[in-house]
Motif scaffolding. Structure first.
Motif, PDB file in Angstrom:
ATOM      1  N   VAL A  57       0.892  12.388 -16.362  1.00 36.82           N
ATOM      2  CA  VAL A  57      -0.014  13.274 -17.089  1.00 36.82           C
ATOM      3  C   VAL A  57      -0.382  12.670 -18.445  1.00 36.82           C
ATOM      4  N   ARG A  58       0.597  12.131 -19.130  1.00 36.47           N
ATOM      5  CA  ARG A  58       0.363  11.634 -20.487  1.00 36.47           C
ATOM      6  C   ARG A  58      -0.326  10.266 -20.521  1.00 36.47           C
ATOM      7  N   GLU A  59       0.141   9.335 -19.683  1.00 35.75           N
ATOM      8  CA  GLU A  59      -0.356   7.967 -19.748  1.00 35.75           C
ATOM      9  C   GLU A  59      -1.188   7.559 -18.526  1.00 35.75           C
ATOM     10  N   ARG A  60      -1.226   8.423 -17.523  1.00 37.73           N
ATOM     11  CA  ARG A  60      -1.937   8.137 -16.261  1.00 37.73           C
ATOM     12  C   ARG A  60      -1.407   6.880 -15.578  1.00 37.73           C
ATOM     13  N   ARG A  61      -0.081   6.765 -15.578  1.00 35.19           N
ATOM     14  CA  ARG A  61       0.553   5.671 -14.855  1.00 35.19           C
ATOM     15  C   ARG A  61       1.916   6.131 -14.366  1.00 35.19           C
ATOM     16  N   LEU A  62       2.338   5.526 -13.261  1.00 35.90           N
ATOM     17  CA  LEU A  62       3.646   5.798 -12.674  1.00 35.90           C
ATOM     18  C   LEU A  62       4.458   4.508 -12.785  1.00 35.90           C
ATOM     19  N   PRO A  63       5.359   4.434 -13.770  1.00 38.58           N
ATOM     20  CA  PRO A  63       6.055   3.174 -14.051  1.00 38.58           C
ATOM     21  C   PRO A  63       6.879   2.656 -12.870  1.00 38.58           C
ATOM     22  N   ASN A  64       6.784   1.355 -12.643  1.00 41.19           N
ATOM     23  CA  ASN A  64       7.578   0.713 -11.597  1.00 41.19           C
ATOM     24  C   ASN A  64       9.072   0.887 -11.834  1.00 41.19           C
ATOM     25  N   SER A  65       9.472   1.036 -13.082  1.00 41.05           N
ATOM     26  CA  SER A  65      10.902   1.177 -13.371  1.00 41.05           C
ATOM     27  C   SER A  65      11.480   2.464 -12.783  1.00 41.05           C
ATOM     28  N   TYR A  66      10.636   3.432 -12.459  1.00 40.38           N
ATOM     29  CA  TYR A  66      11.093   4.655 -11.793  1.00 40.38           C
ATOM     30  C   TYR A  66      10.871   4.599 -10.282  1.00 40.38           C
ATOM     31  N   VAL A  67       9.761   4.010  -9.851  1.00 42.15           N
ATOM     32  CA  VAL A  67       9.387   4.058  -8.442  1.00 42.15           C
ATOM     33  C   VAL A  67      10.107   2.991  -7.606  1.00 42.15           C
ATOM     34  N   LEU A  68      10.123   1.767  -8.076  1.00 37.51           N
ATOM     35  CA  LEU A  68      10.666   0.669  -7.271  1.00 37.51           C
ATOM     36  C   LEU A  68      12.152   0.793  -6.932  1.00 37.51           C
ATOM     37  N   PRO A  69      13.011   1.268  -7.848  1.00 39.74           N
ATOM     38  CA  PRO A  69      14.411   1.465  -7.426  1.00 39.74           C
ATOM     39  C   PRO A  69      14.546   2.467  -6.273  1.00 39.74           C
ATOM     40  N   GLY A  70      13.607   3.384  -6.169  1.00 40.72           N
ATOM     41  CA  GLY A  70      13.614   4.328  -5.056  1.00 40.72           C
ATOM     42  C   GLY A  70      13.448   3.627  -3.720  1.00 40.72           C
ATOM     43  N   PHE A  71      12.702   2.528  -3.690  1.00 40.67           N
ATOM     44  CA  PHE A  71      12.548   1.773  -2.444  1.00 40.67           C
ATOM     45  C   PHE A  71      13.850   1.112  -2.019  1.00 40.67           C
ATOM     46  N   VAL A  72      14.615   0.636  -2.989  1.00 42.89           N
ATOM     47  CA  VAL A  72      15.929   0.060  -2.665  1.00 42.89           C
ATOM     48  C   VAL A  72      16.799   1.133  -2.015  1.00 42.89           C
ATOM     49  N   ILE A  73      16.783   2.323  -2.595  1.00 50.81           N
ATOM     50  CA  ILE A  73      17.603   3.416  -2.075  1.00 50.81           C
ATOM     51  C   ILE A  73      17.094   3.882  -0.713  1.00 50.81           C
ATOM     52  N   VAL A  74      15.774   4.003  -0.541  1.00 42.77           N
ATOM     53  CA  VAL A  74      15.251   4.486   0.739  1.00 42.77           C
ATOM     54  C   VAL A  74      15.493   3.468   1.853  1.00 42.77           C
ATOM     55  N   PHE A  75      15.371   2.179   1.554  1.00 45.86           N
ATOM     56  CA  PHE A  75      15.663   1.181   2.595  1.00 45.86           C
ATOM     57  C   PHE A  75      17.149   1.152   2.929  1.00 45.86           C
ATOM     58  N   TRP A  76      18.002   1.356   1.933  1.00 47.82           N
ATOM     59  CA  TRP A  76      19.436   1.484   2.180  1.00 47.82           C
ATOM     60  C   TRP A  76      19.706   2.703   3.066  1.00 47.82           C
ATOM     61  N   ALA A  77      19.053   3.828   2.755  1.00 45.27           N
ATOM     62  CA  ALA A  77      19.232   5.047   3.549  1.00 45.27           C
ATOM     63  C   ALA A  77      18.730   4.848   4.974  1.00 45.27           C
ATOM     64  N   ILE A  78      17.612   4.159   5.126  1.00 48.35           N
ATOM     65  CA  ILE A  78      17.081   3.880   6.470  1.00 48.35           C
ATOM     66  C   ILE A  78      18.073   3.032   7.256  1.00 48.35           C
ATOM     67  N   ALA A  79      18.615   2.000   6.609  1.00 45.26           N
ATOM     68  CA  ALA A  79      19.583   1.139   7.298  1.00 45.26           C
ATOM     69  C   ALA A  79      20.825   1.913   7.715  1.00 45.26           C
ATOM     70  N   VAL A  80      21.342   2.754   6.836  1.00 48.29           N
ATOM     71  CA  VAL A  80      22.534   3.538   7.162  1.00 48.29           C
ATOM     72  C   VAL A  80      22.238   4.520   8.288  1.00 48.29           C
ATOM     73  N   CYS A  81      21.100   5.200   8.203  1.00 52.46           N
ATOM     74  CA  CYS A  81      20.747   6.150   9.268  1.00 52.46           C
ATOM     75  C   CYS A  81      20.522   5.427  10.594  1.00 52.46           C
ATOM     76  N   TRP A  82      19.943   4.244  10.549  1.00 51.86           N
ATOM     77  CA  TRP A  82      19.696   3.456  11.752  1.00 51.86           C
ATOM     78  C   TRP A  82      21.030   3.065  12.397  1.00 51.86           C
ATOM     79  N   ILE A  83      21.965   2.609  11.592  1.00 53.94           N
ATOM     80  CA  ILE A  83      23.286   2.233  12.106  1.00 53.94           C
ATOM     81  C   ILE A  83      24.044   3.459  12.611  1.00 53.94           C
TER      82      ILE A  83
END
Length: 169
Positions: free
Chosen positions: A25-51
């Protein structure tokens, strides 16, 4: 083990929701420092759920692929920023671990909220005549789409909980 990784994933998403919304809302950007670590966690979760389930979480993987392609096309046409593309993909992949239904509801709800927000900004800033003629004012200013995506995320998560968890009793 599968449910623990879901809690970790959604705990992370809960922690970054307010900073992402504020930044969007303030800067009209979604910082990678918040979004990209989520991909590490989601891929970890996918791997665990897959196993754990001995089957790939198709809704998460396929949903992420479809959303990244659709939102990337939207970004190429100027409708979204790349932060929106990454956040939408993270949201769909996360909710896809719950069900394809939750992922679909999140994107649909985000589109509805974003559409209402866009029309409201257009109507209030340019008047009814400009709203009826295509809205150059809205295209010039744009509407941040991260907040509607986050509303879609938590709206779908709550609906999924109500329908599938409480409905099972």
């Amino acid at each position: 083990m599968g449910s623990l990784v879901i809690w970790v994933l959604f705990g992370y998403l809960a922690c970054v929701t307010i900073p992402l919304a504020y930044s969007d809302v303030r800067e009209r950007r979604l910082p990678n420092s918040y979004v990209l670590p989520g991909f590490v966690i989601v891929f970890w979760a996918i791997a665990v759920c897959w196993i754990h389930d001995s089957a790939p979480p198709i809704a998460s993987l396929l949903g992420g692929l479809v959303v990244v392609l659709i939102f990337y096309c939207g970004a190429a046409l100027g409708g979204f920023g790349m932060g929106d593309v990454k956040l939408a993909t993270l949201i769909v992949m996360s909710l896809g671990l719950l069900s394809w239904w939750a992922a679909f509801v999140a994107i649909t709800l985000a589109g509805a909220v974003g559409g209402v927000a866009g029309y409201t900004v257009l109507w209030r800033s340019a008047g009814r005549r400009e709203a009826a003629t295509g809205g150059a004012a809205l295209r010039a200013r744009g509407v941040p789409f991260g907040v509607p995506l986050l509303i879609g995320l938590w709206g779908a998560a709550v609906l999924w909980g109500v329908v599938f968890l409480w409905g099972a009793e």
